[in-house]
Design an enzyme around this catalytic site. Structure first.
Site, PDB file in Angstrom:
ATOM      1  N   GLU A 163      36.466 -10.637  83.150  1.00  0.00           N
ATOM      2  CA  GLU A 163      35.807 -11.494  84.139  1.00  0.00           C
ATOM      3  C   GLU A 163      34.403 -10.994  84.536  1.00  0.00           C
ATOM      4  OE1 GLU A 163      34.361 -13.530  86.913  1.00  0.00           O
ATOM      5  OE2 GLU A 163      35.421 -11.943  87.941  1.00  0.00           O
ATOM      6  N   ARG A 201      35.876 -19.521  87.396  1.00  0.00           N
ATOM      7  CA  ARG A 201      35.046 -18.302  87.301  1.00  0.00           C
ATOM      8  C   ARG A 201      33.946 -18.466  86.259  1.00  0.00           C
ATOM      9  NH1 ARG A 201      38.076 -17.627  90.989  1.00  0.00           N
ATOM     10  NH2 ARG A 201      38.962 -15.657  91.704  1.00  0.00           N
ATOM     11  N   SER A 257      38.884  -8.752  90.361  1.00  0.00           N
ATOM     12  CA  SER A 257      39.719  -9.010  89.173  1.00  0.00           C
ATOM     13  C   SER A 257      38.924  -8.670  87.914  1.00  0.00           C
ATOM     14  CB  SER A 257      40.098 -10.482  89.097  1.00  0.00           C
ATOM     15  OG  SER A 257      40.832 -10.864  90.226  1.00  0.00           O
TER      16      SER A 257
HETATM   17  N1  EPU Z   1      51.059 -10.135  90.372  1.00  0.00           N
HETATM   18  C1  EPU Z   1      51.905  -9.208  89.849  1.00  0.00           C
HETATM   19  N2  EPU Z   1      51.435  -7.941  89.679  1.00  0.00           N
HETATM   20  C2  EPU Z   1      50.168  -7.575  90.030  1.00  0.00           C
HETATM   21  C3  EPU Z   1      49.287  -8.546  90.528  1.00  0.00           C
HETATM   22  C4  EPU Z   1      49.761  -9.848  90.693  1.00  0.00           C
HETATM   23  O1  EPU Z   1      53.052  -9.469  89.530  1.00  0.00           O
HETATM   24  O2  EPU Z   1      49.838  -6.413  89.857  1.00  0.00           O
HETATM   25  C5  EPU Z   1      51.569 -11.494  90.630  1.00  0.00           C
HETATM   26  C6  EPU Z   1      51.700 -11.741  92.126  1.00  0.00           C
HETATM   27  O3  EPU Z   1      52.922 -11.295  92.619  1.00  0.00           O
HETATM   28  C7  EPU Z   1      51.567 -13.228  92.220  1.00  0.00           C
HETATM   29  C8  EPU Z   1      50.627 -13.563  91.084  1.00  0.00           C
HETATM   30  O4  EPU Z   1      50.653 -12.459  90.193  1.00  0.00           O
HETATM   31  O5  EPU Z   1      52.790 -13.855  91.985  1.00  0.00           O
HETATM   32  C9  EPU Z   1      49.220 -13.836  91.571  1.00  0.00           C
HETATM   33  O6  EPU Z   1      48.696 -12.701  92.228  1.00  0.00           O
HETATM   34  P1  EPU Z   1      47.553 -12.840  93.350  1.00  0.00           P
HETATM   35  O7  EPU Z   1      47.958 -13.798  94.395  1.00  0.00           O
HETATM   36  O8  EPU Z   1      47.181 -11.468  93.783  1.00  0.00           O
HETATM   37  O9  EPU Z   1      46.354 -13.536  92.590  1.00  0.00           O
HETATM   38  P2  EPU Z   1      45.725 -13.342  91.145  1.00  0.00           P
HETATM   39  O10 EPU Z   1      45.995 -14.555  90.335  1.00  0.00           O
HETATM   40  O11 EPU Z   1      46.148 -12.036  90.591  1.00  0.00           O
HETATM   41  C10 EPU Z   1      43.471 -14.506  91.726  1.00  0.00           C
HETATM   42  C11 EPU Z   1      42.003 -14.217  91.649  1.00  0.00           C
HETATM   43  C12 EPU Z   1      41.559 -13.309  92.786  1.00  0.00           C
HETATM   44  C13 EPU Z   1      41.886 -13.989  94.097  1.00  0.00           C
HETATM   45  C14 EPU Z   1      43.398 -14.284  94.142  1.00  0.00           C
HETATM   46  C15 EPU Z   1      43.764 -15.087  95.343  1.00  0.00           C
HETATM   47  C16 EPU Z   1      41.445 -14.385  89.313  1.00  0.00           C
HETATM   48  C17 EPU Z   1      41.057 -13.664  88.065  1.00  0.00           C
HETATM   49  N3  EPU Z   1      41.698 -13.615  90.371  1.00  0.00           N
HETATM   50  O12 EPU Z   1      44.171 -13.278  91.521  1.00  0.00           O
HETATM   51  O13 EPU Z   1      40.137 -13.204  92.714  1.00  0.00           O
HETATM   52  O14 EPU Z   1      41.535 -13.172  95.204  1.00  0.00           O
HETATM   53  O15 EPU Z   1      43.778 -15.066  92.985  1.00  0.00           O
HETATM   54  O16 EPU Z   1      43.261 -16.382  95.179  1.00  0.00           O
HETATM   55  O17 EPU Z   1      41.503 -15.608  89.312  1.00  0.00           O
HETATM   56  C18 EPU Z   1      38.325 -11.936  91.886  1.00  0.00           C
HETATM   57  O18 EPU Z   1      37.970 -12.934  91.262  1.00  0.00           O
HETATM   58  O19 EPU Z   1      37.685 -10.852  91.805  1.00  0.00           O
HETATM   59  C19 EPU Z   1      39.525 -11.975  92.696  1.00  0.00           C
HETATM   60  C20 EPU Z   1      39.975 -10.920  93.355  1.00  0.00           C
END
Ligand code: EPU
Length: 343
Positions: free
Chosen positions: A339, A169, A243
């Site tokens: 972010e 990012r 995010s």
């Molecule tokens: N999780 C929780 N609680 C929550 C949210 C997430 O426990 O409220 C856990 C999920 O269960 C999972 C892990 O955290 O085990 C990861 O969650 P998720 O797959 O939703 O991905 P993320 O790491 O929270 C990142 C990106 C997103 C992108 C997703 C999928 C960043 C900051 N965010 O989110 O990007 O869509 O992975 O690749 O890296 C964005 O940049 O705006 C964005 C939405």
């Protein structure tokens, strides 16, 4: 070459519909540019009038915290050029092109590599700024180069992938070259052969539950759209900037401690040897998921997304973000980094 006509300038224009958080801030002077010549003309006018320049794409990764002085230029050009090579497509796209529409057109055309990035809000020109990424793929993977205009001089430059110094990012456009350029065109190298990237857990599970073992590009796009829609609020319905925090790197000692108390904490081993932890999980575990404070809140399906339901401003949202940051700091000794860029 005909001289471009004087840009059409509007004064004190509300930017509410041009930022996905829906904050009501004004642009002192505002213009829309539908081609590179119009961007050049707007920059020239700004230099003549001594206006500072603010460039607006889809407004999906900014927190507008004040009225914008000087000239706001919204990029609206959206031409896509297709250049077929022996084993792929070189696609050159105007900065104002809607990102998701680009992904769909590439999928239709058989130009592969962007499937996992479907439904990311915003424009192609903004994509390199934060090196957009989702489900194990990021822009840098297919990025070739970009063209930009230097705001101060108006001169055209081409920047390669190395020049852009992409990170998680991150790019020079958020650091050393912040506010220096207007990105006008982005060139991507896409494949003719699909190489499905379906290793990300949520994507794998959804494909499995659909009974899809050998996905087509469209299968992946549709599945990504479904997973995103099930977790992330549609900015057209609920204001948000995706995010709100990055997933932080955690030092080993701290990681051991967290794993002892929370064995199921979602962590990701990075290629560089670092370990990242899911910021959404940290925020949920600190008790913030679904929290609502007036018109701003924490999304109830993904705690990493802060929302604005209208009628409030960035002060309220940034206060909520700060409270979340402090609470995560206190509970886990981890500092969350914002972010989207606060303007
Ligand atoms: N999780 C929780 N609680 C929550 C949210 C997430 O426990 O409220 C856990 C999920 O269960 C999972 C892990 O955290 O085990 C990861 O969650 P998720 O797959 O939703 O991905 P993320 O790491 O929270 C990142 C990106 C997103 C992108 C997703 C999928 C960043 C900051 N965010 O989110 O990007 O869509 O992975 O690749 O890296 C964005 O940049 O705006 C964005 C939405």
């Amino acid at each position: 070459m005909p001289t471009p006509s004087e840009p059409e300038i509007q004064n004190n224009i509300s930017l509410r519909q041009y930022n996905t958080l829906g904050f009501e801030q004004l642009a002192q002077h505002y213009t829309e540019a539908y081609c590179v010549e119009q961007i050049k003309a707007a920059l020239e006018l700004a230099r003549k009038k001594n206006w500072i320049v603010f460039v607006l794409g889809g407004g999906s990764n900014i927190v507008l915290s004040r009225d914008i002085p000087g000239l706001t230029i919204r990029l609206c050009s959206s031409t896509i050029d297709w250049n077929e090579t022996a084993d792929g497509w070189q696609v050159t796209v105007d900065a104002g092109t809607n990102w998701h529409q680009l992904v769909m057109q590439c999928t239709d055309k058989g130009a592969f590599g962007l499937e996992n990035l479907a439904l990311i809000p915003g424009t192609a020109g903004a994509a390199p700024i934060q090196n957009i990424g989702a489900y194990g793929v990021e822009l840098a993977d297919s990025f070739d180069s970009l063209q930009a205009l230097e705001i101060d001089s108006g001169s055209e430059v081409t920047l390669t992938r190395d020049d852009c110094k992409f990170g998680y990012r991150d790019s020079i456009f958020k650091t050393t070259a912040k506010n220096r350029y207007v990105i006008t065109r982005v060139r991507l190298n896409l494949d003719k052969t699909l190489q499905p990237q379906t290793g990300y857990r949520a994507l794998q599970d959804e494909l499995h539950s659909r009974g899809v073992n050998h996905p087509t590009a469209l299968d992946i796009v549709n599945t990504v759209c479904h997973v995103r829609q099930s977790k992330l609020p549609d900015p057209a319905a609920i204001g948000n900037a995706g995010s709100f925090f990055k997933n932080p790197v955690v030092p080993d000692r701290l990681l051991e401690h967290i794993r002892r108390t929370h064995p199921s904490a979602p962590v990701y081993q990075q290629a560089d040897g670092n370990t990242k932890i899911a910021a959404g999980w940290l925020i949920e575990t600190a008790g913030w998921k679904g929290h609502q404070r007036g018109a701003v809140g924490v999304h109830d399906k993904q705690a990493l997304v802060l929302t604005h339901r209208g009628g409030s401003d960035a002060t309220e949202l940034l206060k909520l973000a700060e409270d979340i940051r402090q609470s995560v700091q206190q509970k886990f000794s981890i500092t969350l980094e914002q972010e989207p860029q606060t303007i």
